[in-house]
Design a protein around this motif. Structure first.
Motif, PDB file in Angstrom:
ATOM      1  N   TYR A  74      28.275  34.980  42.972  1.00 36.83           N
ATOM      2  CA  TYR A  74      28.548  36.190  42.178  1.00 36.83           C
ATOM      3  C   TYR A  74      27.294  36.717  41.483  1.00 36.83           C
ATOM      4  O   TYR A  74      27.023  37.899  41.474  1.00 36.83           O
ATOM      5  CB  TYR A  74      29.626  35.864  41.140  1.00 36.83           C
ATOM      6  N   LYS A  87      45.205  42.848  37.364  1.00 35.81           N
ATOM      7  CA  LYS A  87      44.074  43.219  38.217  1.00 35.81           C
ATOM      8  C   LYS A  87      44.229  42.434  39.508  1.00 35.81           C
ATOM      9  O   LYS A  87      44.393  41.210  39.476  1.00 35.81           O
ATOM     10  CB  LYS A  87      42.798  42.867  37.459  1.00 35.81           C
ATOM     11  N   LYS A 115      42.732  41.209  43.077  1.00 35.27           N
ATOM     12  CA  LYS A 115      41.470  41.001  43.788  1.00 35.27           C
ATOM     13  C   LYS A 115      41.678  41.339  45.254  1.00 35.27           C
ATOM     14  O   LYS A 115      42.578  40.761  45.902  1.00 35.27           O
ATOM     15  CB  LYS A 115      41.028  39.542  43.646  1.00 35.27           C
ATOM     16  N   ASP A 139      40.192  45.152  42.009  1.00 39.20           N
ATOM     17  CA  ASP A 139      38.761  44.840  41.967  1.00 39.20           C
ATOM     18  C   ASP A 139      38.352  44.375  43.362  1.00 39.20           C
ATOM     19  O   ASP A 139      38.834  43.346  43.838  1.00 39.20           O
ATOM     20  CB  ASP A 139      38.497  43.728  40.939  1.00 39.20           C
ATOM     21  N   ASN A 196      35.193  43.784  44.189  1.00 38.32           N
ATOM     22  CA  ASN A 196      33.953  43.000  44.082  1.00 38.32           C
ATOM     23  C   ASN A 196      32.946  43.391  45.181  1.00 38.32           C
ATOM     24  O   ASN A 196      32.480  42.530  45.948  1.00 38.32           O
ATOM     25  CB  ASN A 196      34.238  41.496  44.109  1.00 38.32           C
ATOM     26  N   GLU A 243      37.867  48.896  40.480  1.00 38.32           N
ATOM     27  CA  GLU A 243      36.683  48.270  39.883  1.00 38.32           C
ATOM     28  C   GLU A 243      35.693  47.924  40.979  1.00 38.32           C
ATOM     29  O   GLU A 243      36.059  47.317  41.998  1.00 38.32           O
ATOM     30  CB  GLU A 243      37.154  47.009  39.135  1.00 38.32           C
ATOM     31  N   ASP A 303      31.263  47.304  37.344  1.00 41.75           N
ATOM     32  CA  ASP A 303      31.207  45.916  36.863  1.00 41.75           C
ATOM     33  C   ASP A 303      29.863  45.304  37.265  1.00 41.75           C
ATOM     34  O   ASP A 303      28.913  45.309  36.464  1.00 41.75           O
ATOM     35  CB  ASP A 303      32.400  45.113  37.406  1.00 41.75           C
ATOM     36  N   GLU A 304      29.747  44.849  38.514  1.00 42.45           N
ATOM     37  CA  GLU A 304      28.485  44.205  38.921  1.00 42.45           C
ATOM     38  C   GLU A 304      27.291  45.160  38.875  1.00 42.45           C
ATOM     39  O   GLU A 304      26.136  44.706  38.911  1.00 42.45           O
ATOM     40  CB  GLU A 304      28.612  43.609  40.341  1.00 42.45           C
ATOM     41  N   LYS A 317      30.421  42.878  29.689  1.00 42.28           N
ATOM     42  CA  LYS A 317      30.461  41.419  29.781  1.00 42.28           C
ATOM     43  C   LYS A 317      29.276  40.829  29.031  1.00 42.28           C
ATOM     44  O   LYS A 317      28.135  41.250  29.267  1.00 42.28           O
ATOM     45  CB  LYS A 317      30.415  40.974  31.251  1.00 42.28           C
TER      46      LYS A 317
HETATM   47 MN   LIG Z   1      34.947  42.723  38.538  1.00 40.57          MN
END
Ligand SMILES: [Mn+2]
Ligand SMILES: O=C(O)C[C@H]1C=CC(=O)O1
Length: 375
Positions: free
Chosen positions: A60, A168, A170, A199, A201, A225, A250-251, A274
């Motif tokens: 991650y 949420k 994934k 999300d 990712n 997300e 996010d990322e 975060k």
């Molecule tokens: Mn996320």
């Protein structure tokens, strides 16, 4: 004014804790979480705790639990021992000058210093960040078992317990069509009783995201997300400008500099704030301030930290005037082992913030010593 108080020791502990079920993200399937905890002991008998936890080893982020530990032990701890722990900003600026990157390690250290200082002053950590706007904060739950029926049953249980009514999901491991079918089935089952978000990712291309977002909007999903790769700000802006469904970064956010770039391009509707990704509590507060100045809404994110990182995040998020999308501070609830004397208090779809000094937690040190990875 110089105080006589000094930092005596800086210890790091790796604690491997199994999760309550496999947690499937597009980048990793987690069967356990490795907590990276930092303990700073001071000569006035005050101890502060911090956490620098990441997800899925190096899957991650670019810091692993082991790198966080070794970099703190080798480079950061020797800089701190013997110094005045009450000068948190001063110490962190020294660390920033001499340590490149290592946001998670810096977050763990900064949190421990702030915890100790707030205890010293006899105030909750939130008071060092301007004071609380709220004493409880809404908490989402992530459905990530990989199985639609199991996810629906899990969501129903959370609603019955009044623990979560924001979910949420994934996605990103299957085709866009299969993922959307999975999400739509869950949203159909839950209806207006819950907010459903996804999300990916970073799993989608821009074209996949544009198709997927339209289908998700039709299914009643509230937000997407990080659908695409973290560094593609232009792509993220295309998705946001398409105005299909709110887009959360996010990322793409690794602290205030990224936050400024994304905000100045209006490349997202919402920021996942975060503390670990931002390099600490102050960095995260700056990310939030940049968002608010740019009319970007806030969400309190997690790296699936245990109780220490979760409560540090909660202390900061409690000071945000606007927290339109709530938080996902459920990390400790995904874990099978308790490291506190008294577990965190979740009720009425939210996490309750303690009023006691510092983080407001009492670590069960005996238990932690027993749980920590053998050296
Ligand atoms: Mn996320
Ligand atoms: O948001 C992420 O990408 C990471 C994390 C937060 C909640 C969860 O289930 O995974």
């Amino acid at each position: 004014m110089t105080s006589q108080v000094k930092i005596q020791t800086v210890d790091t502990l790796l604690v491997d804790v199994p999760t309550i079920r496999p947690h499937r993200l597009s980048v990793a399937t987690m069967n356990h979480q490795t907590l990276v905890l930092v303990r700073i002991r001071c000569t006035d008998d005050i101890t502060g705790w911090g956490e620098g936890t990441t997800i899925g080893g190096l899957a991650y982020g670019e810091e692993s639990p082991e790198s966080i530990k070794v970099n703190i032990d080798t480079y950061i701890a020797p800089m701190l021992v013997g110094q005045d722990p009450s000068r948190v900003a001063h110490l962190m600026s020294q660390v920033q000058e001499r340590i490149q990157g290592n946001r998670f390690a810096r977050c763990a250290i900064e949190t421990a210093l702030y915890d100790a200082q707030a205890r010293r002053l006899g105030v909750p950590l939130s008071e060092l960040f301007g004071g609380r706007v709220r004493d409880r904060i809404p908490v989402a739950w992530t459905l990530a078992s990989g199985d639609t029926a199991r996810d629906i049953a899990e969501a129903e249980r959370m609603l019955d317990l009044r623990r979560h009514d924001i979910f949420k999901l994934k996605i990103g491991l299957r085709t866009v069509r299969d993922d959307v079918a999975h999400v739509a089935a869950i949203k159909r089952a839950l209806g207006d009783r819950a907010s459903v978000r996804i999300d990916a990712n970073q799993a989608w291309s821009v074209t996949q995201a544009l198709t997927g977002m339209a289908m998700l909007a039709d299914a009643g999903v509230d937000m997407v997300e990080q659908p695409i790769v973290a560094h593609d700000r232009i792509g993220l802006k295309r998705l946001t400008d398409a105005n299909i469904i709110p887009v959360m970064a996010d990322e793409s956010l690794h602290g205030p500099r990224d936050a400024f770039l994304v905000a100045s391009q209006q490349a997202a509707d919402i920021f996942a704030v975060k503390i670990n990704q931002s390099g600490g509590l102050r960095g995260a507060a700056q990310v939030a301030a940049i968002a608010q100045a740019a009319n970007i809404e806030l969400y309190g994110g997690t790296m699936l930290e245990g109780a220490v990182g979760t409560m540090a995040s909660a202390q900061l998020f409690s000071t945000f005037h606007e927290l339109a999308w709530g938080t996902e501070l459920f990390g400790p609830l995904l874990l099978t082992q308790e490291i506190l004397r008294e577990p965190l208090h979740y009720s009425d779809f939210s996490l309750v913030l303690p009023r006691s000094p510092g983080l407001g937690l009492e670590i069960d040190e005996d238990r932690l010593m027993h749980l920590q990875r053998a050296r």
